[in-house]
Design an enzyme around this catalytic site. Structure first.
Site, PDB file in Angstrom:
ATOM      1  N   SER A 279      29.008  23.836  28.468  1.00 33.45           N
ATOM      2  CA  SER A 279      30.109  22.875  28.566  1.00 33.45           C
ATOM      3  C   SER A 279      30.517  22.482  27.156  1.00 33.45           C
ATOM      4  O   SER A 279      29.681  22.420  26.257  1.00 33.45           O
ATOM      5  CB  SER A 279      29.636  21.652  29.352  1.00 33.45           C
ATOM      6  OG  SER A 279      30.368  20.509  28.962  1.00 33.45           O
TER       7      SER A 279
ATOM      8  N   GLU B 227      30.570  31.232  40.353  1.00 36.69           N
ATOM      9  CA  GLU B 227      31.696  30.406  40.813  1.00 36.69           C
ATOM     10  C   GLU B 227      32.999  31.201  40.820  1.00 36.69           C
ATOM     11  O   GLU B 227      33.813  31.086  41.735  1.00 36.69           O
ATOM     12  CB  GLU B 227      31.851  29.173  39.911  1.00 36.69           C
ATOM     13  CG  GLU B 227      30.729  28.167  40.102  1.00 36.69           C
ATOM     14  CD  GLU B 227      30.748  27.067  39.040  1.00 36.69           C
ATOM     15  OE1 GLU B 227      31.840  26.617  38.657  1.00 36.69           O
ATOM     16  OE2 GLU B 227      29.665  26.669  38.590  1.00 36.69           O
TER      17      GLU B 227
ATOM     18  N   LYS C  23      24.393  21.313  29.540  1.00 31.18           N
ATOM     19  CA  LYS C  23      24.862  22.099  30.681  1.00 31.18           C
ATOM     20  C   LYS C  23      24.653  23.604  30.522  1.00 31.18           C
ATOM     21  O   LYS C  23      24.850  24.158  29.458  1.00 31.18           O
ATOM     22  CB  LYS C  23      26.362  21.853  30.932  1.00 31.18           C
ATOM     23  CG  LYS C  23      26.706  20.486  31.445  1.00 31.18           C
ATOM     24  CD  LYS C  23      26.138  20.185  32.831  1.00 31.18           C
ATOM     25  CE  LYS C  23      26.872  20.887  33.939  1.00 31.18           C
ATOM     26  NZ  LYS C  23      28.215  20.331  34.170  1.00 31.18           N
TER      27      LYS C  23
ATOM     28  N   HIS D 147      21.517  24.574  58.570  1.00 28.53           N
ATOM     29  CA  HIS D 147      22.264  23.329  58.262  1.00 28.53           C
ATOM     30  C   HIS D 147      21.949  22.825  56.845  1.00 28.53           C
ATOM     31  O   HIS D 147      22.031  21.636  56.590  1.00 28.53           O
ATOM     32  CB  HIS D 147      21.963  22.220  59.268  1.00 28.53           C
ATOM     33  CG  HIS D 147      22.025  22.664  60.693  1.00 28.53           C
ATOM     34  ND1 HIS D 147      23.179  22.617  61.441  1.00 28.53           N
ATOM     35  CD2 HIS D 147      21.077  23.196  61.504  1.00 28.53           C
ATOM     36  CE1 HIS D 147      22.936  23.078  62.658  1.00 28.53           C
ATOM     37  NE2 HIS D 147      21.670  23.446  62.724  1.00 28.53           N
TER      38      HIS D 147
END
Ligand code: ARG
Length: 461
Positions: free
Chosen positions: A277, A290, A283, A156
């Protein structure tokens, strides 16, 4: 270029319809397989006396020459051709005249395309299997390196029990081993020759389907000519197997993305496998992972698309089936592309083992071990579970951990607690004692890796 089927038609095809109907844009990538199939067919026709040995030789030699010319870039595939089959036959006829016109005896484009795609996908399966094998190797090596690195195991997405990073990695190893196995299954069922099914009903010529099948490396022939030209199960199965590979890569990517975040900080990806970024200078983004996660969607789409194309078409061949190719080509390209970047991304990442251990020390992930301790002192597990739950509750209230509670405090919950408790809930000890087969202990994971290496060797054999 003239159509193969101009005989009964009085008008040329409307230009837009021609474009709509044509498959050369995407089936030209099967030119080698198309020629391989034709070479085998010509060999069979010659051997059976359907054409002369000289004609057979000439056709085979010229086909090979055409292949070499396309390979070398000295012959361009005509984008105006209807499909790759028409193009090759037209080029053959251009070079050798009537002998070329004999190649299509006892054959149809229906069995021709069915053979081409099987040959082509057979090759793609081998490539993907090889890439998956490299990924497995990388995972096993990483697992060996991280044999003793403790991290929290999750259920979980809540810290659950301590494990090693090696154990977590090997879970993915098991998935990719199954993927290799699944691709092998696909290949086995795919590897029968539809050649000689002709349009749908076979032929009256004295052909030898077994001989052509053997020449092309098939294990057998499709036993029903109607099924031979209308079966696309192998494409569906392969799209499903590719989808499963992507699902596994996507889950792994999801974890990598989480592990890279400041909230986890379990790993750091190499600069060569991360992006920045345009506005936020701090970043470092896991774009590769992804994208792999995102591309999973298109491979699932390819599977659903071919399943849907096939669901309502009557026997035997229908032009709908031309729609089988782009999806499976896209799925194969996508899986390959993902694997090519995923493995080196994994190989170059930095494992921040201290952070993993710190995370494991929080979250009471040795609570089960505390309960197990009471079981070894004679309590039934359910009672031990309840007492440990009360202890955890007390820790939460007083901002303590199981390690920082004193023995006196423990003894207020049960007289059975003794000094040896602290060794029993020590993080390394908790992991080391999970020696059950397939369990988290380094010793069990060593056995797992040895098993996995053997299994991989069998699968890629
Ligand atoms: N381009 C076609 C396909 O991909 C080849 C088979 C054409 N057969 C036919 N009868 N029109 O399915």
């Amino acid at each position: 270029m003239d159509k193969l089927w101009t005989g009964r038609f009085k008008k040329a095809l409307d230009a837009e319809v021609n474009d709509f109907n044509s498959s050369i844009r995407f089936d030209s990538r099967m030119y080698r397989e198309d020629i391989e199939g034709s070479v085998a067919h010509a060999a069979m026709l010659g051997r059976q006396g359907i054409i002369t040995p000289e004609e057979s030789e000439l056709i085979q030699k010229t086909l090979k020459q055409i292949r070499a010319d396309i390979d070398a870039g000295t012959l361009d595939i005509d984008p105006a051709a209807e499909d790759i089959h028409s193009f090759v036959e037209a080029e053959l006829t251009k070079r050798i005249g009537d002998a070329g016109r004999k190649l299509h005896t006892a054959r149809s484009r229906n069995d021709q395309v069915a053979v081409d795609i099987r040959l082509y996908l057979r090759g793609r399966i081998e490539t993907v299997k090889g890439l998956l094998a490299s990924l497995c190797e990388e995972i096993f090596t990483l697992a060996e390196k991280n044999r003793d690195v403790i991290m929290p195991g999750y259920t979980h997405l809540q810290r659950a029990q301590p494990i090693t990073f090696a154990h977590q990695l090997m879970a993915y190893g098991m998935m990719f081993l199954r993927d290799i196995d699944r691709l092998g299954d696909c290949r086995r069922r795919m590897n029968v020759s539809p050649l000689g099914s002709c349009a749908l009903a076979g032929t009256g010529f004295d052909t030898d389907r077994y001989f052509e099948a053997q020449l092309l490396g098939f294990d057998g022939i499709s036993e029903n000519s109607i099924d031979g030209v209308s079966d696309r199960d192998h494409i569906i199965e392969l799209a499903a197997a590719f989808s499963t590979v992507m699902m596994h890569l996507s889950r792994f990517s999801e974890e990598i993305i989480l592990w890279c975040s400041w909230e986890f900080k379990f790993i750091e990806l190499d600069d060569a496998y991360s992006t920045g970024s345009s506005i936020m200078p701090q970043k470092k983004n896991p774009d590769i992972a992804e994208l792999v996660r995102g591309k999973t969607g298109r491979v699932y789409g390819d599977l659903v698309s071919i399943l849907t194309v096939m669901k309502g078409i009557p026997l035997a061949y229908n032009k709908d089936m031309q729609e089988d190719k782009e999806g499976i080509f896209d799925a194969a390209d996508t899986v390959e592309q993902c694997l090519r970047v995923f493995t080196p991304m994994l190989a170059t990442m930095r494992v921040l083992e201290k952070n993993m251990r710190t995370a494991a020390a929080k979250g009471f992930i040795n609570a089960t071990d505390c309960a197990d301790y009471l079981v070894t002192k004679g309590l039934p597990f359910r009672t031990a579970y309840k007492i440990t739950g009360e202890i955890v509750g007390c820790c939460v209230e007083n901002e303590k951990t199981l390690e920082t509670m004193t023995l006196e405090e423990y003894r207020q919950f049960s007289e059975l607690f003794g000094e040896d408790l602290f060794a029993a809930i020590d993080m390394d000890a908790c992991v080391a004692k999970r020696t059950s087969a397939g369990g988290a202990s380094p010793a069990a994971v060593d056995r797992e890796i040895a098993w996995a290496r053997k299994r991989l060797a069998q699968l890629v054999d």
